[in-house]
Design a protein around this motif. Sequence first.
Motif, short mmCIF file in Angstrom:
data_model
loop_
_atom_site.label_atom_id
_atom_site.label_comp_id
_atom_site.label_asym_id
_atom_site.label_seq_id
_atom_site.Cartn_x
_atom_site.Cartn_y
_atom_site.Cartn_z
N THR A 64 0.83 -1.21 0.00
CA THR A 64 0.00 0.00 0.00
C THR A 64 0.87 1.26 0.00
N ARG A 65 1.93 1.25 0.81
CA ARG A 65 2.84 2.40 0.82
C ARG A 65 3.48 2.60 -0.55
N GLN A 66 3.89 1.49 -1.17
CA GLN A 66 4.58 1.57 -2.47
C GLN A 66 3.63 2.00 -3.59
N LYS A 67 2.42 1.45 -3.59
CA LYS A 67 1.46 1.75 -4.67
C LYS A 67 0.86 3.14 -4.56
N HIS A 68 0.55 3.56 -3.34
CA HIS A 68 -0.25 4.76 -3.16
C HIS A 68 0.49 5.94 -2.54
N GLY A 69 1.71 5.71 -2.08
CA GLY A 69 2.50 6.80 -1.53
C GLY A 69 1.95 7.38 -0.24
N VAL A 70 1.32 6.54 0.58
CA VAL A 70 0.77 6.98 1.86
C VAL A 70 1.29 6.08 2.97
N ALA A 71 1.10 6.49 4.22
CA ALA A 71 1.44 5.64 5.35
C ALA A 71 0.42 4.50 5.45
#
Length: 368
Positions: free
Chosen positions: A47-54
Amino acid sequence: MSEIVISGYYGFANAGDEAMLAAMIEVLTDLDAGVNITVISGNPAETRQKHGVAAVYRLNYPEITRVLAKCDLLISGGGSLLQDVTSNRSLYYYLSIMLLAKQLGKPVMLYAQGIGPVCGSLAKGAMRYIGNMVDLITVRDEGSRDELKRLQVTKPRIYVTADPVLAIHPVDKQIGRAILRKHDCEGASPLVGIAAREWKDWSHYKQVLAQAADRIAAEFGARIVYLPMQFPEDAAVARKIARRSRQPAALLNEEYTTSELLSLVGNLDMLISIRLHALIFAGVMHVPMIGISYDPKIDRFLESVGDCRVGTLKSVTADRLLTKVRQLWPTINGARQLQDERLNALREKAFYNAELAIELIAAGKKQR
């Protein structure tokens, strides 16, 4: 700076849910460039890698408690989280996250959810109890509002909006062309996509799709391509269907990002789908669509754009599918004014979800 925590079915390689998350992040950051978003995910690293969020792991309750304690808003959604047809446990899980946020004194918003069906008596009671605690509810269709009324969830403000994915920006078709090139489909015209899914190991609808694919290929000279919205499950179903067909078809056998799938759909001349978000992708990319229903959410979306299902997984026939294809075929060159107008209206409603979320945060900060 605002802190938002998002709870949903994220990190499970389901393209529809990942598209919802991408759309929510896109619109929320459009409205508030300084917002910090943390996602409760089944695969935080992805999720961090795909969406750039924590992101935090969905079963790590101490970490979830920590991020909720410092947030300004918990968003639960989007999607069909609150139902007990596909799973009993998931409904209680999502309700538990909402209850935890309320116990920590945080505002909670149900964001463009598709509610129900909720059938069990315990599930109904839990929905009524916790649903009436939340601060704001938006649902993606009238049927979901009716379900909330049936469940006696009446205290929060409730708005009928639209699925978050309808707010996502259309993407360049070149990405999809490059993928199709690998499968010898680039430039194939006409190109008809099928987005299938497994359902209870039923075989009838697989045979129907195989027969319809053969007839579409023969009658229209079309190339058939199968799109996996959830990988690898949908790719496995596509292989089962293709084995029943006489005509060759392209099977896309990889996991694709939201942008890649949107672009692939944009390269189609028509899409036949059992998957809700494949239909929504077709709407975003202005591609004629045919929906086969396994769940009320399919019917509700099609009704919202002035259409109806061609059948259910039990009732659909190759003849009915071909009749619908023939009806839609003249529209593949863009003559879909009424449906496009309805989709534009739904897009505005999808944006409204994020506007209401930002307003709820602002109201909470004023009260401190």
